[in-house]
Design a protein around this motif. Structure first.
Motif, PDB file in Angstrom:
ATOM      1  N   ASP A 226       0.893  -0.931   0.131  1.00 28.29           N
ATOM      2  CA  ASP A 226       0.225   0.313  -0.048  1.00 28.29           C
ATOM      3  C   ASP A 226       0.785   1.595  -0.282  1.00 28.29           C
ATOM      4  O   ASP A 226       0.058   2.845   0.434  1.00 28.29           O
ATOM      5  CB  ASP A 226      -0.863  -0.312   1.379  1.00 28.29           C
ATOM      6  N   GLY A 227       1.838   0.350  -0.111  1.00 31.69           N
ATOM      7  CA  GLY A 227       2.891   2.300  -0.519  1.00 31.69           C
ATOM      8  C   GLY A 227       3.546   2.498   0.993  1.00 31.69           C
ATOM      9  O   GLY A 227       4.284   3.982   1.511  1.00 31.69           O
ATOM     10  N   THR A 228       3.263   1.728   2.188  1.00 34.01           N
ATOM     11  CA  THR A 228       3.906   2.630   3.649  1.00 34.01           C
ATOM     12  C   THR A 228       4.014   1.080   4.571  1.00 34.01           C
ATOM     13  O   THR A 228       3.433  -0.458   4.329  1.00 34.01           O
ATOM     14  CB  THR A 228       2.485   3.027   4.500  1.00 34.01           C
ATOM     15  N   SER A 229       5.417   0.698   4.415  1.00 34.93           N
ATOM     16  CA  SER A 229       6.267   0.439   4.977  1.00 34.93           C
ATOM     17  C   SER A 229       5.968  -1.057   4.769  1.00 34.93           C
ATOM     18  O   SER A 229       5.510  -2.525   4.582  1.00 34.93           O
ATOM     19  CB  SER A 229       5.063  -0.427   6.334  1.00 34.93           C
ATOM     20  N   ASP A 230       6.493  -0.784   2.905  1.00 35.74           N
ATOM     21  CA  ASP A 230       6.124  -2.203   2.507  1.00 35.74           C
ATOM     22  C   ASP A 230       6.698  -3.336   2.825  1.00 35.74           C
ATOM     23  O   ASP A 230       7.095  -5.011   2.153  1.00 35.74           O
ATOM     24  CB  ASP A 230       5.871  -1.726   0.766  1.00 35.74           C
ATOM     25  N   HIS A 231       7.885  -3.069   3.652  1.00 35.16           N
ATOM     26  CA  HIS A 231       8.569  -3.974   3.395  1.00 35.16           C
ATOM     27  C   HIS A 231       8.132  -5.059   4.295  1.00 35.16           C
ATOM     28  O   HIS A 231       8.860  -6.716   4.616  1.00 35.16           O
ATOM     29  CB  HIS A 231      10.094  -3.677   4.831  1.00 35.16           C
ATOM     30  N   VAL A 232       7.307  -4.964   5.274  1.00 38.54           N
ATOM     31  CA  VAL A 232       6.145  -6.218   5.401  1.00 38.54           C
ATOM     32  C   VAL A 232       5.815  -7.244   4.949  1.00 38.54           C
ATOM     33  O   VAL A 232       5.994  -8.767   4.650  1.00 38.54           O
ATOM     34  CB  VAL A 232       5.287  -5.421   6.300  1.00 38.54           C
ATOM     35  N   GLU A 233       5.024  -6.965   4.142  1.00 41.42           N
ATOM     36  CA  GLU A 233       4.374  -7.641   2.824  1.00 41.42           C
ATOM     37  C   GLU A 233       5.457  -8.471   2.225  1.00 41.42           C
ATOM     38  O   GLU A 233       5.395  -9.477   2.238  1.00 41.42           O
ATOM     39  CB  GLU A 233       3.853  -6.816   2.254  1.00 41.42           C
ATOM     40  N   ILE A 234       6.914  -7.560   1.972  1.00 37.13           N
ATOM     41  CA  ILE A 234       7.652  -7.848   1.055  1.00 37.13           C
ATOM     42  C   ILE A 234       8.582  -9.963   2.149  1.00 37.13           C
ATOM     43  O   ILE A 234       8.889 -10.932   1.362  1.00 37.13           O
ATOM     44  CB  ILE A 234       9.018  -7.409   0.747  1.00 37.13           C
ATOM     45  N   GLN A 235       8.321  -9.085   3.439  1.00 33.55           N
ATOM     46  CA  GLN A 235       9.177 -10.408   4.492  1.00 33.55           C
ATOM     47  C   GLN A 235       7.796 -11.188   4.199  1.00 33.55           C
ATOM     48  O   GLN A 235       8.877 -12.723   4.892  1.00 33.55           O
ATOM     49  CB  GLN A 235       9.799  -9.923   5.390  1.00 33.55           C
ATOM     50  N   GLN A 236       6.980 -10.834   4.395  1.00 36.82           N
ATOM     51  CA  GLN A 236       6.138 -11.601   4.879  1.00 36.82           C
ATOM     52  C   GLN A 236       5.411 -13.223   3.492  1.00 36.82           C
ATOM     53  O   GLN A 236       5.752 -13.503   4.585  1.00 36.82           O
ATOM     54  CB  GLN A 236       4.359 -10.995   4.863  1.00 36.82           C
ATOM     55  N   ALA A 237       6.209 -12.225   2.039  1.00 32.25           N
ATOM     56  CA  ALA A 237       6.098 -13.136   1.041  1.00 32.25           C
ATOM     57  C   ALA A 237       7.167 -14.015   1.265  1.00 32.25           C
ATOM     58  O   ALA A 237       7.631 -15.374   1.123  1.00 32.25           O
ATOM     59  CB  ALA A 237       6.313 -12.680  -0.230  1.00 32.25           C
ATOM     60  N   LEU A 238       8.316 -13.505   1.623  1.00 34.72           N
ATOM     61  CA  LEU A 238       9.574 -14.868   1.286  1.00 34.72           C
ATOM     62  C   LEU A 238       9.465 -15.454   2.759  1.00 34.72           C
ATOM     63  O   LEU A 238       9.804 -16.533   2.769  1.00 34.72           O
ATOM     64  CB  LEU A 238      11.051 -13.533   2.359  1.00 34.72           C
ATOM     65  N   ASP A 239       8.484 -15.057   4.042  1.00 36.24           N
ATOM     66  CA  ASP A 239       8.787 -16.172   5.512  1.00 36.24           C
ATOM     67  C   ASP A 239       7.896 -17.255   4.539  1.00 36.24           C
ATOM     68  O   ASP A 239       7.405 -18.462   5.389  1.00 36.24           O
ATOM     69  CB  ASP A 239       8.442 -15.931   6.457  1.00 36.24           C
ATOM     70  N   ALA A 240       7.106 -17.368   4.265  1.00 37.50           N
ATOM     71  CA  ALA A 240       5.862 -17.996   3.228  1.00 37.50           C
ATOM     72  C   ALA A 240       6.682 -19.001   2.345  1.00 37.50           C
ATOM     73  O   ALA A 240       6.514 -19.582   1.649  1.00 37.50           O
ATOM     74  CB  ALA A 240       4.801 -17.439   2.457  1.00 37.50           C
ATOM     75  N   LEU A 241       7.388 -18.435   1.764  1.00 31.82           N
ATOM     76  CA  LEU A 241       8.062 -19.207   0.312  1.00 31.82           C
ATOM     77  C   LEU A 241       8.873 -20.275   0.946  1.00 31.82           C
ATOM     78  O   LEU A 241       9.484 -20.393   1.867  1.00 31.82           O
ATOM     79  CB  LEU A 241       9.659 -18.349  -0.264  1.00 31.82           C
ATOM     80  N   PRO A 242       9.223 -21.363   0.308  1.00 27.95           N
ATOM     81  CA  PRO A 242       9.763 -22.397   1.112  1.00 27.95           C
ATOM     82  C   PRO A 242      11.623 -22.379   0.143  1.00 27.95           C
ATOM     83  O   PRO A 242      11.613 -21.312  -0.500  1.00 27.95           O
ATOM     84  CB  PRO A 242       9.470 -23.815   0.049  1.00 27.95           C
ATOM     85  N   ALA A 243      11.940 -23.256   0.743  1.00 26.57           N
ATOM     86  CA  ALA A 243      13.374 -23.004   0.107  1.00 26.57           C
ATOM     87  C   ALA A 243      13.594 -22.808  -0.541  1.00 26.57           C
ATOM     88  O   ALA A 243      12.512 -23.926  -1.551  1.00 26.57           O
ATOM     89  CB  ALA A 243      14.475 -24.100   1.158  1.00 26.57           C
ATOM     90  N   GLY A 244      14.561 -22.321  -2.133  1.00 30.59           N
ATOM     91  CA  GLY A 244      13.948 -22.495  -3.366  1.00 30.59           C
ATOM     92  C   GLY A 244      13.727 -22.094  -4.244  1.00 30.59           C
ATOM     93  O   GLY A 244      14.163 -21.936  -5.572  1.00 30.59           O
ATOM     94  N   GLY A 245      12.939 -21.117  -3.704  1.00 34.54           N
ATOM     95  CA  GLY A 245      11.861 -20.362  -3.894  1.00 34.54           C
ATOM     96  C   GLY A 245      12.636 -18.633  -4.312  1.00 34.54           C
ATOM     97  O   GLY A 245      13.458 -18.454  -3.467  1.00 34.54           O
ATOM     98  N   THR A 246      11.330 -18.101  -5.114  1.00 27.50           N
ATOM     99  CA  THR A 246      11.690 -16.745  -5.566  1.00 27.50           C
ATOM    100  C   THR A 246      10.847 -15.731  -4.950  1.00 27.50           C
ATOM    101  O   THR A 246       9.052 -16.196  -5.414  1.00 27.50           O
ATOM    102  CB  THR A 246      11.932 -17.059  -6.875  1.00 27.50           C
ATOM    103  N   VAL A 247      10.920 -14.881  -4.491  1.00 24.30           N
ATOM    104  CA  VAL A 247       9.809 -13.884  -4.177  1.00 24.30           C
ATOM    105  C   VAL A 247       9.580 -12.666  -5.195  1.00 24.30           C
ATOM    106  O   VAL A 247      11.038 -12.350  -5.288  1.00 24.30           O
ATOM    107  CB  VAL A 247       9.594 -12.636  -2.922  1.00 24.30           C
TER     108      VAL A 247
END
Length: 480
Positions: free
Chosen positions: A55-76
Motif C-alpha cells: 500500500d506504499g507504507t512499510s512495504d517491507h512488511v509484505e515483502i518479508q511475509q512473502a519471503l517467510d511463506a516461501l519454501p527454500a529454493g523459491g523466489t519472491v
C-alpha cells in the motif's frame, strides 16, 4: 476387439484418477516456488497476479511475509513499481528476491533499513535501492546480480560484506552498481577470529561518484571498491569492473601488517577520475591501491593522483604484487611503489603523467620489464628542489608529497629497471639517489644532455641504457 479397447480406456481413466492428488478440506497444497508481490503503483495486471499487494507504507512488511511463506529454493518476484520500505528485508536459506529490472523495481528507503543476507545461498536480483539503506552480507554462497544502489551517507557501505568471527565465502556480485552513494560503494570488512572473506567475485560491476557528500569520521577515506578494510581475504576476482569519480581511490585494499591478503586478481578493470576530494588532499587517490598478494592484468587508470600505488599503510610493507599490461594515462604519478618489495611490472606504460611516471622509494627487489614512459611532464625530486625528473628512484626521507611520510621514504636496492622513454618534457628522465645494486636498461629519445642522473649510491649500473637524440651526450651525468 471393441471390448479390449473399452477395457483399456477404463484402465487409463482409473490410472489418471489414481495419480491426481486428492486434497481433502483442511489439507494444504504444496507451496508454489514463486510468490508475486506488487507495489501500490504497479499495473492492475501485475496486481491481479500478485499474492501480496503493498500500500506504499512499510512495504517491507509484505515483502518479508512473502519471503517467510516461501519454501527454500523459491523466489519472491517483485513486479515493477516503487516499494516504500522502513525496515530490513531478510530472506531465509536458499531463497531469492527478484525484481522486474534495475530500472523497473525500486526499493525506496526514506528511513533506515536495508537488505540482509544472514542465511546461506540467498539471491538478490534485478532491482534498485535508494535512500537510507545498505545491503549487508554475513553468510556464504550469496548471489547479487543486476542490483543498483544509490544510497546516502548514513550507512558505511552500499554493498557490504561483513565477516565477524566467521568465514564468508563464495560471494558473487555481477552487473551491480553503486552510483552516487554517500559512502563506500563496495566494502569488505570484519572483526574477531576468523574474519575471512574467501573466494569473492566482482564481475562487470561499477562504483561511480561514491563518497562525495561524506561528512562522518571515516568519510575522507571513501573509495569505490574497498576489497580489504579490516578483513583477511583469500581469493578475490575483480573482472571487468569500473570505478569513476570516487572520493579517494577507485579500487583499494588496506595493507596493515596484521591482515592476510592472498590470491587477489584484477583483470580488465578501469579506474577514472578518482581523488575527487583533491589530488593533493588524498593520501591514496589511486586508480588502484594494492598492498600485497595482488595481480593486475590489462587494467587501465586515467587521471587519478596515483595510477597504481603499492603501499602497505602505516609502517607496513607492500609486497608480492604483479602488474601485466597495465596502463596509466594523465595521473599525477603513473606507478608508485613506496616501502615495498618483490614487485614486478611487465609491459606496463605511463602516458602523459602530470608529474612522474614511475616512483620507487624505500623499495627492494623491484623489476620492470619493457616499461613505457611517454610524454611525462616531470616533477620535483624533493620538496623545495628545483630539479625535476620523470622517474624518481629516491633515497632520502625528503618528499614532495605531504602524505609520503618518512617511514615510506628511503633508498632503493637490488632492483632491475628496464625503461623505454619518449616525449618526456623534462631534462632528467631517470633520477637515482643513494641507490644500491640497481641496474638500469632500456632507451630514451631526448635532446637532453643528462637524461639519467646518479646521486650517490653504490653498484648502480646504467651501461645498458641508451639515448638517441639531437644532443649526442653521454647517458649519465653524476650529480654533484
Amino acid at each position: 476387439m471393441r471390448d479390449t479397447r473399452s477395457m483399456k480406456r477404463l484402465v487409463a481413466v482409473f490410472l489418471v484418477f489414481c495419480l491426481i492428488p486428492v486434497f481433502a478440506p483442511g489439507v494444504a497444497a504444496a507451496e508454489p516456488t514463486t510468490l508475486v508481490v506488487a507495489a501500490y503503483d504497479s499495473s492492475e495486471e501485475a496486481k491481479a497476479q500478485a499474492s501480496y499487494i503493498c500500500d506504499g507504507t512499510s512495504d517491507h512488511v509484505e515483502i518479508q511475509q512473502a519471503l517467510d511463506a516461501l519454501p527454500a529454493g523459491g523466489t519472491v518476484l517483485l513486479t515493477e513499481g516503487t516499494y516504500a520500505c522502513a525496515g530490513n528485508i531478510q530472506p531465509g536459506e536458499g531463497k531469492a528476491l527478484q525484481g522486474a529490472g534495475e530500472n523497473a523495481t525500486v526499493l525506496s528507503y526514506p528511513g533506515n533499513g536495508g537488505l540482509r543476507i544472514r542465511a546461506p545461498s540467498v539471491t538478490f536480483a534485478d532491482f534498485k535501492v535508494t535512500g537510507k539503506a545498505d545491503m549487508i552480507i554475513e553468510n556464504s554462497h550469496a548471489r547479487v546480480r543486476n542490483v543498483t544502489m544509490t544510497v546516502d551517507n548514513s550507512r558505511i557501505g552500499a554493498f557490504y560484506v561483513w565477516a565477524a568471527n566467521k568465514v564468508v565465502e563464495d560471494t558473487v556480485f555481477e552487473n551491480c552498481k553503486a552510483v552516487d552513494c554517500g559512502r563506500y560503494g563496495f566494502l569488505n570488512s570484519g572483526e574477531g577470529t576468523p574474519r575471512l572473506v574467501k573466494d569473492i567475485k566482482y564481475i562487470n560491476c561499477e562504483a561511480i561518484n561514491c563518497g562525495r557528500d561524506s561528512s562522518v569520521r571515516t568519510g575522507p577515506w571513501v573509495t569505490g571498491f574497498d576489497i580489504v578494510e579490516k578483513n583477511d581475504i583469500d581469493g578475490a576476482e575483480i573482472i571487468g569492473c569500473y570505478a569513476e569519480g570516487n572520493q579517494e581511490s577507485g579500487f583499494h585494499l588496506e595493507g596493515f601488517s596484521y591482515l592476510n591478503i592472498k590470491n587477489v586478481r584484477f583483470q580488465d578493470c578501469v579506474s577514472v577520475n578518482n581523488a575527487q576530494k583533491g589530488k593533493d588532499a588524498c593520501m591514496f587517490g589511486a586508480g588502484f591501491t594494492v598492498p600485497k598478494g595482488t595481480t593486475l592484468e590489462n587494467c587501465t587508470s586515467v587521471n587519478n593522483k596515483h595510477g597504481y600505488l603499492v603501499s602497505g599503510g602505516s609502517v607496513s610493507k607492500g609486497f608480492g604484487n604483479t602488474f601485466v599490461n597495465c596502463t596509466d594515462e594523465a595521473s599525477d604519478y603513473g606507478f608508485t611503489i613506496r616501502h615495498g618489495y618483490d614487485c614486478t611490472l611487465t609491459n606496463c606504460e605511463s602516458k602523459d603523467a602530470a608529474r612522474q611516471g614511475l616512483v620507487l622509494s624505500k623499495a627492494w627487489n623491484i623489476k620492470t620489464e619493457n616499461f613505457g614512459l611517454i610524454g611525462t611532464a616531470g616533477y620535483n625530486v624533493h620538496a623545495g628542489s628545483s630539479e625535476t625528473a620523470a622517474v624518481k628512484i629516491a633515497g632520502t626521507t625528503a618528499s614532495d608529497d605531504q602524505f609520503a611520510y618518512n617511514m615510506w621514504n628511503g633508498q632503493v636496492t637490488d632492483s632491475a629497471l628496464d625503461i623505454h622513454a619518449e616525449g618526456v618534457l623534462c631534462d632528467t628522465i631517470v633520477y637515482l639517489e643513494n641507490a644500491e645494486r640497481v641496474t638500469l636498461t632500456g632507451d630514451a629519445t631526448t635532446a637532453s644532455a643528462d637524461p639519467v642522473r646518479v646521486a650517490g649510491g653504490t653498484a648502480v649500473d646504467t651501461a645498458g641504457f641508451t639515448v638517441a637524440g639531437d644532443a649526442g651526450a653521454p647517458a649519465v651525468v653524476a650529480a654533484a
